[in-house]
Design a protein around this motif. Sequence first.
Motif, mmCIF file in Angstrom:
data_model
loop_
_atom_site.group_PDB
_atom_site.id
_atom_site.type_symbol
_atom_site.label_atom_id
_atom_site.label_comp_id
_atom_site.label_asym_id
_atom_site.label_seq_id
_atom_site.Cartn_x
_atom_site.Cartn_y
_atom_site.Cartn_z
ATOM 1 N N TRP A 10 46.559 -62.184 12.227
ATOM 2 C CA TRP A 10 45.477 -61.112 12.178
ATOM 3 C C TRP A 10 44.249 -61.379 10.811
ATOM 4 O O TRP A 10 44.449 -62.667 10.739
ATOM 5 C CB TRP A 10 46.064 -59.689 11.686
ATOM 6 C CG TRP A 10 46.582 -58.869 13.084
ATOM 7 C CD1 TRP A 10 46.647 -59.507 14.026
ATOM 8 C CD2 TRP A 10 47.497 -57.739 12.829
ATOM 9 N NE1 TRP A 10 47.291 -58.694 15.089
ATOM 10 C CE2 TRP A 10 47.773 -57.525 14.171
ATOM 11 C CE3 TRP A 10 47.879 -56.862 11.754
ATOM 12 C CZ2 TRP A 10 48.400 -56.577 14.535
ATOM 13 C CZ3 TRP A 10 48.444 -55.811 12.093
ATOM 14 C CH2 TRP A 10 48.936 -55.370 13.508
ATOM 15 N N THR A 60 45.020 -51.773 5.913
ATOM 16 C CA THR A 60 44.620 -51.737 7.369
ATOM 17 C C THR A 60 45.707 -52.137 8.198
ATOM 18 O O THR A 60 45.993 -51.512 9.227
ATOM 19 C CB THR A 60 43.098 -52.009 7.647
ATOM 20 O OG1 THR A 60 42.292 -51.358 6.685
ATOM 21 C CG2 THR A 60 42.687 -51.993 8.854
ATOM 22 N N GLU A 61 46.164 -53.442 7.764
ATOM 23 C CA GLU A 61 46.975 -54.179 8.763
ATOM 24 C C GLU A 61 48.258 -53.664 8.721
ATOM 25 O O GLU A 61 49.009 -53.529 9.908
ATOM 26 C CB GLU A 61 47.026 -55.706 8.265
ATOM 27 C CG GLU A 61 45.644 -56.323 8.777
ATOM 28 C CD GLU A 61 45.568 -57.665 8.735
ATOM 29 O OE1 GLU A 61 46.493 -58.341 8.391
ATOM 30 O OE2 GLU A 61 44.388 -58.119 8.449
ATOM 31 N N ARG A 79 48.891 -50.348 8.459
ATOM 32 C CA ARG A 79 48.654 -49.155 9.382
ATOM 33 C C ARG A 79 48.732 -49.663 10.789
ATOM 34 O O ARG A 79 49.411 -48.758 11.797
ATOM 35 C CB ARG A 79 47.341 -48.505 9.179
ATOM 36 C CG ARG A 79 47.183 -47.203 9.894
ATOM 37 C CD ARG A 79 45.870 -46.407 9.410
ATOM 38 N NE ARG A 79 45.870 -45.046 9.946
ATOM 39 C CZ ARG A 79 45.433 -44.791 11.187
ATOM 40 N NH1 ARG A 79 45.140 -45.918 12.016
ATOM 41 N NH2 ARG A 79 45.461 -43.669 11.585
ATOM 42 N N GLN A 80 48.137 -50.668 11.317
ATOM 43 C CA GLN A 80 48.062 -51.217 12.509
ATOM 44 C C GLN A 80 49.571 -51.559 13.035
ATOM 45 O O GLN A 80 49.927 -51.214 14.146
ATOM 46 C CB GLN A 80 47.102 -52.217 12.766
ATOM 47 C CG GLN A 80 45.548 -52.003 12.730
ATOM 48 C CD GLN A 80 44.833 -53.316 12.589
ATOM 49 O OE1 GLN A 80 45.157 -54.333 11.901
ATOM 50 N NE2 GLN A 80 43.522 -53.244 12.972
ATOM 51 N N LEU A 84 51.816 -49.629 15.978
ATOM 52 C CA LEU A 84 52.409 -50.383 17.116
ATOM 53 C C LEU A 84 53.842 -49.958 17.152
ATOM 54 O O LEU A 84 54.259 -49.726 18.292
ATOM 55 C CB LEU A 84 51.979 -51.915 16.874
ATOM 56 C CG LEU A 84 52.285 -52.888 17.850
ATOM 57 C CD1 LEU A 84 51.578 -52.638 19.039
ATOM 58 C CD2 LEU A 84 52.299 -54.153 17.311
#
Length: 157
Positions: free
Chosen positions: A43, A84-85, A87-88, A92
């Motif tokens: 990412w 942010t990552e 949270r992503q 998922l």
Amino acid sequence: MIKNRYSKLAAQSNHTNTTQAADGQLFTLDQRLDHDSFLLAQWQLCELRRFDDARYDWLMLVPRVANCVEFTELPESQQQQLATEIRQASLLLKHHGRGEKLNIGALGNVVSQLHIHLVLRSEQDPAWPGPVWGHSPAQRFNDDERAAELKRWQALL
């Protein structure tokens, strides 16, 4: 009692898997993280990795920042990107994983390189309600299972 195979001293860590860091420097993934997980995706800031234990839907984010140990060592912009990552990866897991309770942690007591564990837990998992760390030896994927797991998660990304 399970014998801990890790050295507690970060200085004793052997490093492997050198790639370009998010900031353009060289990033080296700690050998123990590399051994215990496999890469799903790169990412913007982090490597998204799958922990090699078939009993749990367990992802890990490792910021590609050279020599980073603590969250507070990241510049504010990278702290925000990491959030942010996280949270992503959390969404998922919650939408496509097996389990009900999401645990997120960045301990670093054994492997000091900054990494964040995201483990989707279930009341039926073998370590419930205790921690997964040190509960029992990992049940690693065989080659076919690993390929299927890689395909499963990459299809969702």
